[in-house]
Motif scaffolding. Structure first.
Motif, PDB file in Angstrom:
ATOM      1  N   SER A  56      61.867  25.323  44.271  1.00  0.00           N
ATOM      2  CA  SER A  56      62.672  26.050  43.292  1.00  0.00           C
ATOM      3  C   SER A  56      61.785  26.765  42.279  1.00  0.00           C
ATOM      4  O   SER A  56      62.026  27.923  41.937  1.00  0.00           O
ATOM      5  CB  SER A  56      63.624  25.084  42.590  1.00  0.00           C
ATOM      6  OG  SER A  56      64.461  25.767  41.710  1.00  0.00           O
ATOM      7  N   HIS A 111      61.843  30.741  41.990  1.00  0.00           N
ATOM      8  CA  HIS A 111      62.490  31.326  40.813  1.00  0.00           C
ATOM      9  C   HIS A 111      61.602  31.399  39.579  1.00  0.00           C
ATOM     10  O   HIS A 111      62.016  31.964  38.564  1.00  0.00           O
ATOM     11  CB  HIS A 111      63.747  30.533  40.458  1.00  0.00           C
ATOM     12  CG  HIS A 111      64.728  30.447  41.587  1.00  0.00           C
ATOM     13  ND1 HIS A 111      65.440  31.536  42.034  1.00  0.00           N
ATOM     14  CD2 HIS A 111      65.088  29.406  42.365  1.00  0.00           C
ATOM     15  CE1 HIS A 111      66.218  31.167  43.042  1.00  0.00           C
ATOM     16  NE2 HIS A 111      66.015  29.890  43.268  1.00  0.00           N
ATOM     17  N   TRP A 116      67.563  22.317  37.471  1.00  0.00           N
ATOM     18  CA  TRP A 116      67.153  21.243  38.377  1.00  0.00           C
ATOM     19  C   TRP A 116      67.458  19.879  37.769  1.00  0.00           C
ATOM     20  O   TRP A 116      68.030  19.012  38.428  1.00  0.00           O
ATOM     21  CB  TRP A 116      65.661  21.344  38.714  1.00  0.00           C
ATOM     22  CG  TRP A 116      65.179  20.126  39.415  1.00  0.00           C
ATOM     23  CD1 TRP A 116      65.451  19.751  40.696  1.00  0.00           C
ATOM     24  CD2 TRP A 116      64.390  19.080  38.864  1.00  0.00           C
ATOM     25  NE1 TRP A 116      64.865  18.542  40.972  1.00  0.00           N
ATOM     26  CE2 TRP A 116      64.205  18.115  39.864  1.00  0.00           C
ATOM     27  CE3 TRP A 116      63.808  18.881  37.608  1.00  0.00           C
ATOM     28  CZ2 TRP A 116      63.466  16.959  39.656  1.00  0.00           C
ATOM     29  CZ3 TRP A 116      63.067  17.729  37.406  1.00  0.00           C
ATOM     30  CH2 TRP A 116      62.909  16.792  38.413  1.00  0.00           C
TER      31      TRP A 116
END
Length: 154
Positions: A44, A48, A58
Motif C-alpha cells: 500500500s 500510494h 491502513w
C-alpha cells in the motif's frame, strides 16, 4: 489445548508428536499471518505513497476487525510471559518499523510503530477503531507534516 481449539485430542496427536511441535506450528501460522498483514501495508505504501492518509486508512482498516485486534492484544499480553509470543510480537513491530523507516527517519518510524501498538490497545477496549480523521491528524503530527487545509480529513 485441543478442547479450546474445538478439535478432538486425537486429531492433534495425529499431526503433532509433542505439545511443543503443536505450539511451534501455531506460532508459525501466526507469523505467516503477520507477514501477510505487513506485506499489505508495504504494498500500500509503495503503491500510494507514505502520506498520513494512507497510513491512517491502513490502521483504520486493520483495527476494524475486532477479532484481529483481540488476537493482537492477547499476543501482547502473552509476550510479557512467553518468549515465543515475544518473538512474534517483536517480529511484527520490527518489520513495521523497518518498512516505515524507508519513508521517514528511524526515530519517527519507531514513534509510528509505537503509536500503532497504542491504537491497537485503544481499539480493543472500545471494539472499534479510532476515527479516521483523528488517525490522520495524529500521524501528521508524528511525521511533522503540516495539514493541508483543503484536505477533508484535516
Amino acid at each position: 489445548m485441543a478442547t479450546r481449539a474445538g478439535v478432538a485430542l486425537g486429531s492433534t496427536t495425529h499431526y503433532f508428536a509433542t505439545l511443543e511441535e503443536l505450539r511451534e506450528a501455531a506460532l508459525q501460522r501466526l507469523i505467516d499471518q503477520a507477514e501477510r498483514d505487513i506485506c499489505f501495508i508495504e504494498e500500500s505504501l509503495e503503491r500510494h505513497g507514505p502520506s498520513p492518509k494512507v497510513l491512517a486508512a491502513w490502521i483504520y482498516d486493520y483495527h476494524s476487525d475486532v477479532g484481529r485486534v483481540r488476537r493482537a492484544v492477547a499476543l501482547y499480553a502473552a509476550a510479557a510471559q512467553n518468549s515465543d509470543a515475544r518473538r512474534l510480537a517483536s517480529f511484527w513491530f520490527n518489520r513495521l518499523t523497518e518498512i516505515l523507516s524507508r519513508y521517514t527517519d528511524p526515530e519517527r518510524a519507531l514513534q509510528l510503530a509505537v503509536f500503532a501498538d497504542g491504537v491497537t490497545l485503544h481499539a480493543s477496549m472500545r471494539e472499534q477503531p479510532l476515527d479516521l480523521d483523528v488517525l490522520v491528524r495524529a500521524i501528521s503530527a508524528l511525521l511533522g507534516e503540516p495539514l493541508d487545509p483543503t484536505d477533508k480529513h484535516a
